[in-house]
Write an enzyme that holds these catalytic residues in place. Structure first.
Site, PDB file in Angstrom:
ATOM      1  N   GLY A  47      45.034  48.295  43.327  1.00  0.00           N
ATOM      2  CA  GLY A  47      43.886  48.843  42.614  1.00  0.00           C
ATOM      3  C   GLY A  47      43.139  47.698  41.965  1.00  0.00           C
ATOM      4  N   GLN A  52      37.161  43.261  36.604  1.00  0.00           N
ATOM      5  CA  GLN A  52      38.000  42.187  37.148  1.00  0.00           C
ATOM      6  C   GLN A  52      37.233  41.264  38.076  1.00  0.00           C
ATOM      7  OE1 GLN A  52      41.394  45.041  38.261  1.00  0.00           O
ATOM      8  NE2 GLN A  52      42.420  43.101  37.844  1.00  0.00           N
ATOM      9  N   CYS A 100      49.218  42.545  37.679  1.00  0.00           N
ATOM     10  CA  CYS A 100      47.766  42.702  37.644  1.00  0.00           C
ATOM     11  C   CYS A 100      47.144  41.475  38.292  1.00  0.00           C
ATOM     12  CB  CYS A 100      47.306  42.829  36.191  1.00  0.00           C
ATOM     13  SG  CYS A 100      45.521  42.999  36.017  1.00  0.00           S
ATOM     14  N   LEU A 101      46.124  41.696  39.118  1.00  0.00           N
ATOM     15  CA  LEU A 101      45.458  40.568  39.777  1.00  0.00           C
ATOM     16  C   LEU A 101      44.818  39.627  38.753  1.00  0.00           C
ATOM     17  CD1 LEU A 101      43.759  42.398  42.782  1.00  0.00           C
ATOM     18  CD2 LEU A 101      45.851  41.024  42.831  1.00  0.00           C
ATOM     19  N   HIS A 142      46.465  52.242  34.427  1.00  0.00           N
ATOM     20  CA  HIS A 142      46.283  50.782  34.387  1.00  0.00           C
ATOM     21  C   HIS A 142      44.815  50.423  34.647  1.00  0.00           C
ATOM     22  CE1 HIS A 142      47.648  46.527  35.497  1.00  0.00           C
ATOM     23  NE2 HIS A 142      46.424  46.581  35.956  1.00  0.00           N
ATOM     24  N   GLU A 143      44.222  51.036  35.684  1.00  0.00           N
ATOM     25  CA  GLU A 143      42.846  50.685  36.058  1.00  0.00           C
ATOM     26  C   GLU A 143      41.840  51.177  35.016  1.00  0.00           C
ATOM     27  OE1 GLU A 143      42.615  48.499  38.215  1.00  0.00           O
ATOM     28  OE2 GLU A 143      44.540  48.753  39.192  1.00  0.00           O
ATOM     29  N   HIS A 146      41.464  48.856  32.200  1.00  0.00           N
ATOM     30  CA  HIS A 146      40.549  47.730  32.432  1.00  0.00           C
ATOM     31  C   HIS A 146      39.126  48.070  31.985  1.00  0.00           C
ATOM     32  CE1 HIS A 146      42.871  44.647  34.462  1.00  0.00           C
ATOM     33  NE2 HIS A 146      43.384  45.513  35.316  1.00  0.00           N
TER      34      HIS A 146
HETATM   35 NI    NI Z   1      45.033  45.130  36.594  1.00  0.00          NI
END
Ligand code: NI
Length: 191
Positions: A47, A52, A100-101, A142-143, A146
């Site tokens: 995701g 991000q 997380c990226l 989680h998303e 962000h």
């Molecule tokens: Ni993340």
């Protein structure tokens, strides 16, 4: 369509609250969705959210097929979610490992609600309403975090449960860290 550079933790822009999308069908929003999908695929995420990759709009995309970073996750087809809202269906929370990226090379144990309903719009502007449990519910929480400027390390309850991916892998999976993933980790840090 483009693979965008990822913003990483420490970048203050990741702490901003993102704006609501006004016009889903606009070419700007449609091209942001394409960039999110391309970037998610390129970096191997399950995701990714607008901020991000530098778009501070309430848009996220997700897809879980066979993902080596989350080998035991349930499959979720590719989807885009615009202006998402979460309703908590049960007060029950469970802790599990997240990465997380925007926090490359790390993992942490994060408590999340296990049962939610989420609403929003898909990329055609159609309303979406779905109940989600377990990994799917975790991913959405989680998303959406962000979009509110929250990164998962901010939700870890005991910082002893935060650390390097390769160090924690054995504890998470009971297996040694795969060699090809070590290589990827080295590339990640070669910025
Ligand atoms: Ni993340």
């Amino acid at each position: 369509m483009a693979i965008k550079k990822l913003l990483r933790m420490g970048d203050e822009r990741l702490l901003k609250k993102s704006e609501y999308v006004q016009n889903v069908s606009s070419s700007e929003v449609q091209s942001i969705i394409d960039d999110l999908i391309d970037s998610m695929h390129h970096y191997g995420g399950v995701g990714i959210a607008g901020p991000q990759i530098g778009y501070f709009l309430r848009i996220l995309v997700f897809e879980v097929s066979q993902n080596e970073r989350y080998p035991h996750a349930q499959a979720i087809p590719l989807g885009a979610l615009i202006n998402p809202e979460i309703e908590i269906l049960s007060e029950q929370r469970e802790s599990d490992w997240e990465g997380c990226l925007s926090v490359p090379g790390y993992r942490g144990l994060v408590p999340r609600y296990t049962c939610i309903r989420y609403r929003g719009f898909d990329r055609d502007g159609q309303p979406v309403e779905r109940e989600a449990t377990d990994f799917h519910a975790r991913l959405i929480q989680h998303e959406v975090d962000h979009l509110d400027g929250v990164l998962y390390p901010m939700r870890i309850e005991d910082m002893r449960d935060f650390g390097c991916d390769d160090m924690l892998w054995q504890r998470m999976t009971g297996e040694p860290y795969p060699e090809h993933m070590k290589q990827k980790l080295r590339e990640h840090w070669d910025l």
